[in-house]
Design a protein around this motif. Sequence first.
Motif, PDB file in Angstrom:
ATOM      1  N   ARG A 116       1.134  -1.043  -0.429  1.00 58.48           N
ATOM      2  CA  ARG A 116      -0.271  -0.458   0.041  1.00 58.48           C
ATOM      3  C   ARG A 116       0.925   1.562  -0.050  1.00 58.48           C
ATOM      4  NH1 ARG A 116      -4.684  -0.084  -0.015  1.00 58.48           N
ATOM      5  NH2 ARG A 116      -5.254   1.609   1.683  1.00 58.48           N
ATOM      6  N   LYS A 117       1.827   1.032   0.601  1.00 60.92           N
ATOM      7  CA  LYS A 117       2.971   2.334   1.063  1.00 60.92           C
ATOM      8  C   LYS A 117       3.290   3.094  -0.816  1.00 60.92           C
ATOM      9  CE  LYS A 117       4.213   2.367   5.876  1.00 60.92           C
ATOM     10  NZ  LYS A 117       5.730   2.546   6.615  1.00 60.92           N
ATOM     11  N   LYS A 118       3.584   1.711  -1.067  1.00 61.81           N
ATOM     12  CA  LYS A 118       4.556   2.155  -2.402  1.00 61.81           C
ATOM     13  C   LYS A 118       3.468   2.223  -3.354  1.00 61.81           C
ATOM     14  CE  LYS A 118       8.853  -0.399  -1.333  1.00 61.81           C
ATOM     15  NZ  LYS A 118       9.726  -1.489  -1.959  1.00 61.81           N
ATOM     16  N   LEU A 119       2.040   1.721  -3.565  1.00 64.49           N
ATOM     17  CA  LEU A 119       1.311   1.958  -4.525  1.00 64.49           C
ATOM     18  C   LEU A 119       0.790   3.136  -4.044  1.00 64.49           C
ATOM     19  CD1 LEU A 119      -0.776  -1.769  -4.233  1.00 64.49           C
ATOM     20  CD2 LEU A 119       0.645  -0.749  -6.543  1.00 64.49           C
ATOM     21  N   ALA A 120       0.575   3.684  -2.899  1.00 71.26           N
ATOM     22  CA  ALA A 120       0.284   5.254  -2.812  1.00 71.26           C
ATOM     23  C   ALA A 120       1.415   6.028  -3.138  1.00 71.26           C
ATOM     24  CB  ALA A 120      -0.029   5.553  -1.084  1.00 71.26           C
ATOM     25  N   VAL A 121       2.060   6.337  -3.703  1.00 71.20           N
ATOM     26  CA  VAL A 121       3.334   6.221  -4.470  1.00 71.20           C
ATOM     27  C   VAL A 121       3.039   6.750  -5.219  1.00 71.20           C
ATOM     28  CG1 VAL A 121       5.995   6.905  -4.102  1.00 71.20           C
ATOM     29  CG2 VAL A 121       4.888   6.340  -1.968  1.00 71.20           C
ATOM     30  N   TRP A 122       2.996   5.134  -6.530  1.00 68.89           N
ATOM     31  CA  TRP A 122       2.903   5.373  -8.094  1.00 68.89           C
ATOM     32  C   TRP A 122       2.209   6.101  -8.250  1.00 68.89           C
ATOM     33  CZ3 TRP A 122       6.647   3.671 -10.757  1.00 68.89           C
ATOM     34  CH2 TRP A 122       7.748   2.863 -10.860  1.00 68.89           C
ATOM     35  N   PHE A 123       1.073   5.510  -7.799  1.00 68.56           N
ATOM     36  CA  PHE A 123      -0.641   6.776  -7.774  1.00 68.56           C
ATOM     37  C   PHE A 123      -0.284   7.847  -7.644  1.00 68.56           C
ATOM     38  CE2 PHE A 123      -1.976   2.101  -8.388  1.00 68.56           C
ATOM     39  CZ  PHE A 123      -2.625   2.263  -9.577  1.00 68.56           C
ATOM     40  N   GLY A 124       0.398   8.782  -6.527  1.00 69.64           N
ATOM     41  CA  GLY A 124       0.317   9.617  -6.193  1.00 69.64           C
ATOM     42  C   GLY A 124       1.158  10.594  -7.818  1.00 69.64           C
ATOM     43  N   PHE A 125       2.167   9.550  -7.926  1.00 67.60           N
ATOM     44  CA  PHE A 125       2.485  10.651  -9.449  1.00 67.60           C
ATOM     45  C   PHE A 125       1.675  10.496 -10.492  1.00 67.60           C
ATOM     46  CE2 PHE A 125       6.651   9.670  -6.786  1.00 67.60           C
ATOM     47  CZ  PHE A 125       7.724  11.194  -6.701  1.00 67.60           C
ATOM     48  N   TYR A 126       1.158   9.064 -11.183  1.00 68.76           N
ATOM     49  CA  TYR A 126      -0.476   9.577 -11.543  1.00 68.76           C
ATOM     50  C   TYR A 126      -0.569  10.180 -11.669  1.00 68.76           C
ATOM     51  CZ  TYR A 126       1.208   3.712 -12.894  1.00 68.76           C
ATOM     52  OH  TYR A 126       1.233   3.163 -12.521  1.00 68.76           O
ATOM     53  N   GLY A 127      -1.020  10.656 -10.431  1.00 68.75           N
ATOM     54  CA  GLY A 127      -2.898  12.105 -10.380  1.00 68.75           C
ATOM     55  C   GLY A 127      -1.652  13.328 -10.727  1.00 68.75           C
ATOM     56  N   PHE A 182      -4.919  -3.742 -12.046  1.00 75.34           N
ATOM     57  CA  PHE A 182      -4.979  -4.201 -10.647  1.00 75.34           C
ATOM     58  C   PHE A 182      -4.414  -3.499  -9.350  1.00 75.34           C
ATOM     59  CE2 PHE A 182      -6.194  -8.508 -13.757  1.00 75.34           C
ATOM     60  CZ  PHE A 182      -7.661  -7.916 -13.786  1.00 75.34           C
ATOM     61  N   CYS A 183      -3.278  -3.431  -9.385  1.00 76.92           N
ATOM     62  CA  CYS A 183      -2.650  -2.739  -8.793  1.00 76.92           C
ATOM     63  C   CYS A 183      -3.676  -1.368  -8.378  1.00 76.92           C
ATOM     64  CB  CYS A 183      -1.296  -1.979  -9.601  1.00 76.92           C
ATOM     65  SG  CYS A 183      -0.056  -2.466  -9.099  1.00 76.92           S
ATOM     66  N   LEU A 184      -4.675  -0.688  -8.455  1.00 76.10           N
ATOM     67  CA  LEU A 184      -5.337   0.776  -8.657  1.00 76.10           C
ATOM     68  C   LEU A 184      -6.223  -0.412  -7.707  1.00 76.10           C
ATOM     69  CD1 LEU A 184      -6.070   3.084  -8.060  1.00 76.10           C
ATOM     70  CD2 LEU A 184      -7.732   3.280 -10.373  1.00 76.10           C
ATOM     71  N   ASN A 185      -7.073  -1.576  -7.704  1.00 76.07           N
ATOM     72  CA  ASN A 185      -7.558  -2.206  -7.156  1.00 76.07           C
ATOM     73  C   ASN A 185      -7.050  -2.644  -5.607  1.00 76.07           C
ATOM     74  OD1 ASN A 185     -10.132  -2.286  -9.321  1.00 76.07           O
ATOM     75  ND2 ASN A 185      -9.386  -3.981  -9.353  1.00 76.07           N
ATOM     76  N   ILE A 186      -6.140  -2.725  -6.030  1.00 78.93           N
ATOM     77  CA  ILE A 186      -5.387  -3.370  -4.463  1.00 78.93           C
ATOM     78  C   ILE A 186      -5.331  -1.847  -3.528  1.00 78.93           C
ATOM     79  CG2 ILE A 186      -2.715  -3.903  -3.632  1.00 78.93           C
ATOM     80  CD1 ILE A 186      -2.715  -5.460  -6.312  1.00 78.93           C
ATOM     81  N   LEU A 187      -4.964  -1.154  -4.654  1.00 81.24           N
ATOM     82  CA  LEU A 187      -4.593  -0.014  -3.248  1.00 81.24           C
ATOM     83  C   LEU A 187      -6.100   0.783  -2.456  1.00 81.24           C
ATOM     84  CD1 LEU A 187      -3.375   2.021  -1.915  1.00 81.24           C
ATOM     85  CD2 LEU A 187      -3.237   3.565  -4.076  1.00 81.24           C
ATOM     86  N   ILE A 188      -7.252   0.377  -3.654  1.00 84.57           N
ATOM     87  CA  ILE A 188      -8.309   1.646  -3.341  1.00 84.57           C
ATOM     88  C   ILE A 188      -9.176  -0.113  -2.525  1.00 84.57           C
ATOM     89  CG2 ILE A 188     -10.317   2.618  -4.034  1.00 84.57           C
ATOM     90  CD1 ILE A 188      -8.229   4.080  -4.912  1.00 84.57           C
ATOM     91  N   TYR A 189      -9.667  -0.850  -2.987  1.00 85.49           N
ATOM     92  CA  TYR A 189     -10.510  -2.152  -1.959  1.00 85.49           C
ATOM     93  C   TYR A 189      -8.901  -3.116  -1.509  1.00 85.49           C
ATOM     94  CZ  TYR A 189     -14.059   0.521  -5.892  1.00 85.49           C
ATOM     95  OH  TYR A 189     -13.740   1.794  -6.002  1.00 85.49           O
ATOM     96  N   PRO A 190      -8.417  -2.625  -0.683  1.00 92.16           N
ATOM     97  CA  PRO A 190      -8.102  -3.817  -0.085  1.00 92.16           C
ATOM     98  C   PRO A 190      -8.197  -4.997   0.010  1.00 92.16           C
ATOM     99  CG  PRO A 190      -7.943  -1.539   1.612  1.00 92.16           C
ATOM    100  CD  PRO A 190      -8.548  -1.548  -0.092  1.00 92.16           C
ATOM    101  N   GLY A 191      -9.573  -4.645   1.621  1.00 92.07           N
ATOM    102  CA  GLY A 191     -10.469  -6.099   1.965  1.00 92.07           C
ATOM    103  C   GLY A 191     -11.024  -6.138   1.300  1.00 92.07           C
ATOM    104  N   GLU A 192     -10.834  -5.892  -0.357  1.00 88.02           N
ATOM    105  CA  GLU A 192     -11.964  -6.675  -1.479  1.00 88.02           C
ATOM    106  C   GLU A 192     -11.075  -7.740  -2.636  1.00 88.02           C
ATOM    107  OE1 GLU A 192     -15.273  -4.594  -2.977  1.00 88.02           O
ATOM    108  OE2 GLU A 192     -15.059  -3.512  -0.593  1.00 88.02           O
ATOM    109  N   PHE A 193      -9.981  -6.728  -2.825  1.00 86.82           N
ATOM    110  CA  PHE A 193      -9.049  -7.624  -3.979  1.00 86.82           C
ATOM    111  C   PHE A 193      -7.733  -7.425  -3.362  1.00 86.82           C
ATOM    112  CE2 PHE A 193      -7.264  -7.281  -7.765  1.00 86.82           C
ATOM    113  CZ  PHE A 193      -8.526  -7.855  -8.765  1.00 86.82           C
ATOM    114  N   SER A 194      -7.168  -8.466  -3.622  1.00 87.89           N
ATOM    115  CA  SER A 194      -5.391  -8.577  -3.019  1.00 87.89           C
ATOM    116  C   SER A 194      -4.637  -8.759  -3.780  1.00 87.89           C
ATOM    117  CB  SER A 194      -5.528 -10.492  -2.726  1.00 87.89           C
ATOM    118  OG  SER A 194      -5.898 -11.506  -2.492  1.00 87.89           O
ATOM    119  N   ARG A 195      -3.546  -9.485  -3.663  1.00 88.87           N
ATOM    120  CA  ARG A 195      -1.634  -9.885  -4.757  1.00 88.87           C
ATOM    121  C   ARG A 195      -2.230 -11.147  -5.363  1.00 88.87           C
ATOM    122  NH1 ARG A 195       0.937  -7.631  -0.397  1.00 88.87           N
ATOM    123  NH2 ARG A 195       1.771  -9.652   0.500  1.00 88.87           N
TER     124      ARG A 195
END
Length: 224
Positions: A116-127, A182-195
């Motif tokens: 979650r930490k690294k995905l937040a960084v990736w999508f932070g740069f995207y946005g 799928f990385c976005l799903n993992i970041l946004i819906y961690p309880g519903e979507f996993s690696r």
Amino acid sequence: MSESSETAGKDVKKTGRTASKEVRRRQLIDATIESISKYGISGTTMTTVTSFAGMSIGIVNFHFKNKQTLFEETLRFLAEEHRDQWRRSVRNAALTPEAKLLAIVDAHYHPSICNRKKLAVWFGFYGEAGYRAAYRAIMSEIDEERWNVSTVLCREIVAEGGYDGIDPEHVAETLEGLYDGFCLNILIYPGEFSREDAKARIRDYLHTVFPQHVAPAPVPGKGG
């Protein structure tokens, strides 16, 4: 401070002053990841980074001339970390093309890469509009290398399996889209979507494209 920062701190004791510069740079990058994951790109400042790193502003300025440089080096670190992860498997000559392709899939969702930490960084740069140009400049060569490798592997599978009508480049492009989605799903819906969900769904996609070479993902509770 992150676990990797603590490890880096231990490395200082092991390697002495000669390694301190590289170790401190890594600590600052780890702290930047922590800060962006908590405060976002716009909320991350040199002060929030130094707070996580336990260092002074002067030390940050010594290693990175400004926040822009620090952010770009953080993104470059993540990109190269990801690239090195999938390269290690692809360079294993004993693996079949389909095994190498699945290794690239697994590398995207390795816990050290996809968290979650690294995905937040990736999508932070995207946005963040102000960093998109820097993102493209850093990522274009690395992304192109992975796409080229995937295309070559798909081409080898198509030739071996006689898959008429399958365009290797289209498969590689679809994979890239699935990785990000799928990385976005993992970041946004961690309880519903996993690696594991991501890997299973991509494997199922590859099974539909290359049924002779890629088995479907095992059904939970039914073995396989």
